[in-house]
Structure formats: structure tokens, C-alpha cells
Design a protein around this motif. Structure first.
Motif, PDB file in Angstrom:
ATOM      1  N   ASN A 290       3.151   3.576   6.672  1.00 13.02           N
ATOM      2  CA  ASN A 290       2.553   2.282   6.387  1.00 13.02           C
ATOM      3  C   ASN A 290       3.522   1.385   5.619  1.00 13.02           C
TER       4      ASN A 290
ATOM      5  N   CYS B 135       6.472   0.215   7.924  1.00 13.00           N
ATOM      6  CA  CYS B 135       5.949  -0.715   8.934  1.00 13.00           C
ATOM      7  C   CYS B 135       5.638  -2.073   8.321  1.00 13.00           C
ATOM      8  N   LYS B 136       4.942  -2.082   7.203  1.00 12.53           N
ATOM      9  CA  LYS B 136       4.578  -3.357   6.585  1.00 12.53           C
ATOM     10  C   LYS B 136       5.814  -4.133   6.169  1.00 12.53           C
TER      11      LYS B 136
ATOM     12  N   GLY C 197       7.142  -5.798   9.108  1.00  9.62           N
ATOM     13  CA  GLY C 197       6.225  -6.697   9.796  1.00  9.62           C
ATOM     14  C   GLY C 197       5.657  -6.123  11.077  1.00  9.62           C
ATOM     15  N   ILE C 198       5.474  -4.796  11.117  1.00  9.73           N
ATOM     16  CA  ILE C 198       4.957  -4.116  12.309  1.00  9.73           C
ATOM     17  C   ILE C 198       3.614  -3.478  11.973  1.00  9.73           C
ATOM     18  N   ASP C 199       2.665  -3.581  12.879  1.00 10.93           N
ATOM     19  CA  ASP C 199       1.352  -2.982  12.690  1.00 10.93           C
ATOM     20  C   ASP C 199       1.498  -1.464  12.640  1.00 10.93           C
ATOM     21  N   PRO C 200       1.111  -0.820  11.524  1.00 13.98           N
ATOM     22  CA  PRO C 200       1.261   0.636  11.393  1.00 13.98           C
ATOM     23  C   PRO C 200       0.483   1.444  12.434  1.00 13.98           C
ATOM     24  N   VAL C 201      -0.507   0.832  13.079  1.00 13.14           N
ATOM     25  CA  VAL C 201      -1.286   1.523  14.110  1.00 13.14           C
ATOM     26  C   VAL C 201      -0.385   1.905  15.286  1.00 13.14           C
ATOM     27  N   LYS C 202       0.688   1.135  15.517  1.00 11.67           N
ATOM     28  CA  LYS C 202       1.607   1.405  16.625  1.00 11.67           C
ATOM     29  C   LYS C 202       2.531   2.592  16.350  1.00 11.67           C
TER      30      LYS C 202
END
Length: 194
Positions: free
Chosen positions: A54, A57-58, A61-66
Motif C-alpha cells: 500500500n 503504491c500510494k 500514485g497507483i491503486d494498491p488493488v492492482k
């Protein structure tokens, strides 16, 4: 039994877990001290639920769900018993392009060439060779890595500056036997001698 190379980044990380003895040859195309030598590479899996996924990713700037998970990498001098230095460590997170996992992004909290957060593109060839391309502020890097056996792998990389190739590195890596495995091997040999 034939060896099957990993074809997704998470499988590659799983197969890479452990401690590796790296023998490195470094070729600079300018006047720089020789960086060839031996070191230990310590790789640990990072599961999808790990807070570092998390965090990285944050920051990118990437959605951690991916994210599918990742791995932590640490380097230390060979035969050094002290814990690895955090200055020589990185966290890599896998963001595959699709469900095949054959290509995607690797996001890192710290790059190999420039010590800054970085995103790389990766893909696996049909032969199991992993290629990672990374664009930094001042140069570009490409690394290719493949397993020869379960316990032996090879890495080759280049760093390209604006005026051309500046650095080529070749590494052969052997998986180190854990103390537990070594003790089991000793016990097995002792049992055969009786």
C-alpha cells in the motif's frame, strides 16, 4: 525432471526467495573504480496484504488493488554477519498488465541506478527470460534475468547514459544453503554411514 522457468513476476519472486551468492563482473566505459566482486542478495516475499504494498503504491500514485504483492531485496558484503544495511535494500511491487502476468510494471521504493522511487516495465519471453526496462532522470537501465536451474540464475544489465552505454554488468547467482538444510544434509549423510 525438467526445469520449468517462472513466467509471472510473483512466481519469479517465489522462486527467488532466499539468500544468493552473487559473483559480479562490472565493466565501466569510463574511468571508474572496479566494482566487480561477490555479495549476498537476500530476497523475501511480500504478500499482497503487507502494508509496504500500500505504501509504495500510494507513493507512486497507483491503486494498491492492482498489486499482486512483491519482494524485498537486500544486498550485503559476502561473509558479513551483520544485518543488511537499509541503504542497500529495495521493495519491488508487481502490477501485472493482465491476468496472464507475462508483463507489467514493477514499482520500487528505490531504484538500483539512482536512489529514488521508480517504475519499470517488465516482460517474460517464451524462453523464461525476464527483461526489466527502467527510465531514470539521467539514464536508462535494462536488466535480463533467468534461471538456469532451481538454484542457479544469471543476470545481465546495461546502463545507458545520454551519450551511450556506460556500464555493463554480468552476475551469476547461486542459492545459499540454509543452516537448517545443511544440518539435515549432515544428518542424512551420517545416517548413511551407519
Amino acid at each position: 525432471m525438467s526445469f520449468k522457468p517462472p513466467m509471472t513476476m510473483m512466481d519469479f519472486f517465489r522462486k527467488s526467495q532466499g539468500v544468493w551468492l552473487t559473483q559480479r563482473a562490472v565493466h565501466h566505459f569510463d574511468v571508474v573504480a572496479d566494482e566487480s566482486g561477490q555479495s549476498n542478495l537476500i530476497i523475501k516475499m511480500i504478500e499482497k496484504e503487507d502494508p509496504r504494498v500500500n505504501q509504495v503504491c500510494k507513493f507512486q500514485g497507483i491503486d494498491p488493488v492492482k498489486a499482486m504483492g512483491g519482494a524485498s531485496f537486500a544486498w550485503q558484503a559476502n561473509l558479513d554477519d551483520s544485518p543488511p544495511n537499509d541503504s542497500y535494500a529495495a521493495v519491488l511491487i508487481d502490477i501485472p498488465d493482465d491476468e496472464t502476468g507475462l508483463s507489467g510494471k514493477l514499482i520500487r521504493d528505490r531504484g538500483y541506478v539512482e536512489s529514488m522511487p521508480v517504475a519499470s516495465r517488465y516482460w517474460f519471453g517464451r524462453d523464461g527470460i525476464l527483461t526489466i526496462d527502467t527510465d531514470y532522470d539521467n539514464n536508462q537501465g535494462q536488466e535480463r534475468c533467468w534461471f538456469v536451474t532451481e538454484d542457479f540464475r544469471v543476470r545481465a544489465s546495461t546502463v545507458r547514459m545520454m551519450n551511450g552505454v556506460n556500464l555493463v554488468t554480468y552476475c551469476s547467482e547461486r542459492r545459499c544453503v540454509s543452516p537448517e538444510t545443511l544440518e539435515q544434509m549432515v544428518q542424512d549423510n551420517l545416517a548413511r554411514a551407519v
